[in-house]
Scaffold this motif. Structure first.
Motif, short mmCIF file in Angstrom:
data_model
loop_
_atom_site.label_atom_id
_atom_site.label_comp_id
_atom_site.label_asym_id
_atom_site.label_seq_id
_atom_site.Cartn_x
_atom_site.Cartn_y
_atom_site.Cartn_z
N ARG A 157 -36.50 53.40 -81.06
CA ARG A 157 -36.11 53.61 -82.45
C ARG A 157 -35.37 52.37 -83.00
N LEU A 158 -34.45 51.84 -82.19
CA LEU A 158 -33.63 50.72 -82.68
C LEU A 158 -34.45 49.45 -82.91
N GLN A 182 -21.73 67.20 -84.53
CA GLN A 182 -21.50 65.76 -84.54
C GLN A 182 -22.75 65.00 -84.05
N GLY A 202 -24.97 62.47 -86.16
CA GLY A 202 -25.23 61.12 -85.63
C GLY A 202 -26.71 60.80 -85.70
N LEU A 207 -27.74 60.19 -89.18
CA LEU A 207 -27.26 58.86 -89.59
C LEU A 207 -28.18 57.76 -89.09
N SER A 208 -28.55 57.87 -87.79
CA SER A 208 -29.43 56.81 -87.27
C SER A 208 -30.80 56.89 -87.92
N HIS A 252 -20.05 62.12 -90.52
CA HIS A 252 -20.04 61.78 -89.09
C HIS A 252 -18.66 61.25 -88.68
N GLN A 267 -16.63 57.23 -76.58
CA GLN A 267 -17.67 57.48 -77.58
C GLN A 267 -17.20 57.09 -78.99
N GLY A 281 -18.73 54.21 -81.23
CA GLY A 281 -19.19 54.51 -82.60
C GLY A 281 -18.62 53.49 -83.57
N LEU A 321 -20.69 50.60 -85.70
CA LEU A 321 -20.61 50.52 -87.17
C LEU A 321 -20.19 49.13 -87.63
N HIS A 360 -23.83 53.87 -77.56
CA HIS A 360 -23.25 55.01 -78.30
C HIS A 360 -24.15 56.24 -78.16
N GLN A 361 -25.45 56.01 -78.16
CA GLN A 361 -26.37 57.13 -77.98
C GLN A 361 -26.20 57.72 -76.57
C1 HEM Z 1 -17.01 62.19 -81.01
C2 HEM Z 1 -17.67 61.44 -81.23
C3 HEM Z 1 -19.08 61.01 -81.56
C4 HEM Z 1 -20.28 61.51 -81.10
C5 HEM Z 1 -20.51 62.66 -80.11
C6 HEM Z 1 -21.30 60.72 -81.73
C7 HEM Z 1 -22.66 60.90 -81.52
C8 HEM Z 1 -23.65 60.15 -82.13
C9 HEM Z 1 -25.06 60.32 -81.90
C10 HEM Z 1 -25.70 61.32 -80.95
C11 HEM Z 1 -25.72 59.42 -82.66
C12 HEM Z 1 -27.25 59.23 -82.75
C13 HEM Z 1 -27.66 58.10 -81.86
C14 HEM Z 1 -29.11 57.77 -81.96
O1 HEM Z 1 -29.92 58.54 -82.48
O2 HEM Z 1 -29.48 56.69 -81.47
C15 HEM Z 1 -24.72 58.67 -83.39
C16 HEM Z 1 -25.01 57.65 -84.28
C17 HEM Z 1 -24.05 56.88 -84.91
N1 HEM Z 1 -22.67 57.02 -84.81
FE1 HEM Z 1 -21.68 58.40 -83.71
N2 HEM Z 1 -20.72 59.78 -82.56
C18 HEM Z 1 -19.36 59.93 -82.49
C19 HEM Z 1 -18.40 59.20 -83.16
C20 HEM Z 1 -18.65 58.16 -84.03
C21 HEM Z 1 -17.65 57.41 -84.76
C22 HEM Z 1 -16.13 57.65 -84.70
C23 HEM Z 1 -18.31 56.47 -85.49
C24 HEM Z 1 -17.79 55.42 -86.42
C25 HEM Z 1 -16.69 55.48 -87.09
C26 HEM Z 1 -19.73 56.62 -85.23
C27 HEM Z 1 -20.73 55.85 -85.77
C28 HEM Z 1 -22.08 56.04 -85.57
C29 HEM Z 1 -23.12 55.22 -86.18
C30 HEM Z 1 -22.90 54.02 -87.09
C31 HEM Z 1 -24.35 55.75 -85.75
C32 HEM Z 1 -25.77 55.25 -86.12
C33 HEM Z 1 -26.21 54.27 -85.07
C34 HEM Z 1 -27.69 53.93 -85.14
O3 HEM Z 1 -28.24 53.76 -86.22
O4 HEM Z 1 -28.27 53.81 -84.06
N3 HEM Z 1 -19.91 57.67 -84.34
N4 HEM Z 1 -23.48 59.13 -83.05
#
Ligand code: HEM
Length: 336
Positions: free
Chosen positions: A34-35, A206, A210, A213-214, A258, A296, A300, A304, A316-317
């Protein structure tokens, strides 16, 4: 009939652990597919004939011509060379090849177990449910890809989130079975199930956010933290947009949700820690989970701030697997 249950348990453990690791690899390759925007490079389902990659220039031209027909090529990658196409092709090819391997590996040892160890008191047909979910995942994967082949430049972020969530669900189920076969001891005194389930629901929300968002490429905007480009709430969103039905398709709002859910989660995890300490439970299990959540959140934030640097985004994934598995360890120990 005499059945050596020791052998069965040994093979079962080996099978479950290998399957767990294979699916983690699969999630990592899927995330990188995906990325690198490679997921739409193979435009047909091809369960059997796609086992081998193109072997000569004619076959390569065939696949490339198919790719040229879809909106992603026409609107985003127009003019891409064959050698560039080969790179995105091989990512998707590796993902699909691994999927076939996981499919076979989730079935063949089970058939062997049912023939050889059916009479063991530890034998159970429940492991076939893993195979069922793996097959379902294959269909959902194709359902997701098909959403990006006709009108859209990319796949539906809703379908992407179902695909990722199901992968994480399969992993959690296998992890639970691993804890069972290793006979991990349960807590004597139980923690409030209400709080534990509430946190599980928040983790699930969450993860969905996420994935939305991705899927929306929403990590490419508002690349600052803790503020969103100088403000708390995204400044390109009007109030009425927050309450309309497109809420979950707006990358700014999804990013805001998110971030906020991460803080909410942290808040309830602090409460869980408080109860844990007060009741003097064995703290090390909660500590695994606490560390996983902090890692995590850290990953994240750097994903970002770096504008979705592939290595951080991929970590992060994968971090969500660590979060879920460390949490399922607590859920398992707390179960009756
Ligand atoms: C408890 C915490 C968190 C969990 C369980 C979590 C989980 C996830 C998951 C499962 C994805 C999808 C990954 C993918 O499809 O490749 C994601 C994407 C993302 N998360 Fe989190 N996240 C958390 C906290 C955060 C925080 C605190 C931030 C930023 C302030 C953040 C920023 C992002 C961003 C920017 C993406 C998109 C990345 C991409 O496009 O590949 N996340 N997150």
């Amino acid at each position: 009939m005499f059945v050596n249950s020791d052998n069965y348990i040994k093979y079962l453990k080996l099978w479950l652990i290998t399957l767990y690791l294979l699916i983690i690899l699969m999630v990592a390759v899927g995330g990188l597919t995906r990325l690198t925007d490679s997921g739409l490079s193979i435009t047909a389902w091809e369960l059997f004939i796609g086992i081998l990659p193109p072997l000569n220039i004619n076959e390569w031209n065939f696949y490339f011509t198919q790719y040229k027909k879809i909106p992603e090529y026409q609107n985003i990658n127009y003019g891409m060379s064959l050698s560039e196409f080969k790179i995105i092709f091989y990512w998707e090819y590796a993902h699909r090849l691994l999927a076939r391997l996981v499919g076979l590996f989730s079935l063949i040892p089970l058939i062997f177990f049912s023939l050889k160890f059916k009479d063991s008191k530890f034998y159970s047909n429940k492991y076939y449910f893993i195979f069922f979910l793996v097959c379902l995942q294959g269909f959902i994967g194709w359902y997701m890809v098909s959403s990006g082949l006709i009108e859209n430049n990319d796949v539906s972020h809703f379908r992407l989130s179902v695909h990722l969530s199901l992968a994480l669900l399969i992993l959690s189920l296998i992890f639970w079975f691993i804890l069972e076969v290793f006979r991990v001891r349960k807590f004597h005194i139980k923690i409030s199930n209400f709080l534990l389930l509430f946190i599980l629901v928040l983790i699930f929300i969450q993860i969905l956010l996420g994935a939305f968002l991705s899927g929306l490429d929403g990590g490419l905007i508002y690349n600052s933290w803790p503020d969103m480009n100088g403000s708390f709430f995204p400044n390109d969103v009007k109030f009425y947009e927050v309450i309309n039905s497109q809420l979950l398709s707006n990358p700014s709002i999804v990013q805001f949700l998110h971030r906020s859910t991460a803080y909410l989660l942290l808040f309830f995890i602090i409460i869980l820690n408080y109860f844990y300490i007060k009741q003097k439970y064995d703290f090390k299990y909660l500590l695994f989970f606490d560390v996983a959540i902090l890692i995590q959140i850290f990953l994240g934030i750097i994903t970002l701030i770096s504008g979705v640097d592939i290595k951080y985004a991929s970590l992060h994934q994968l971090g969500s697997i660590l979060v879920l598995s460390s949490y399922f360890l607590i859920l398992y120990k707390n179960s009756s």
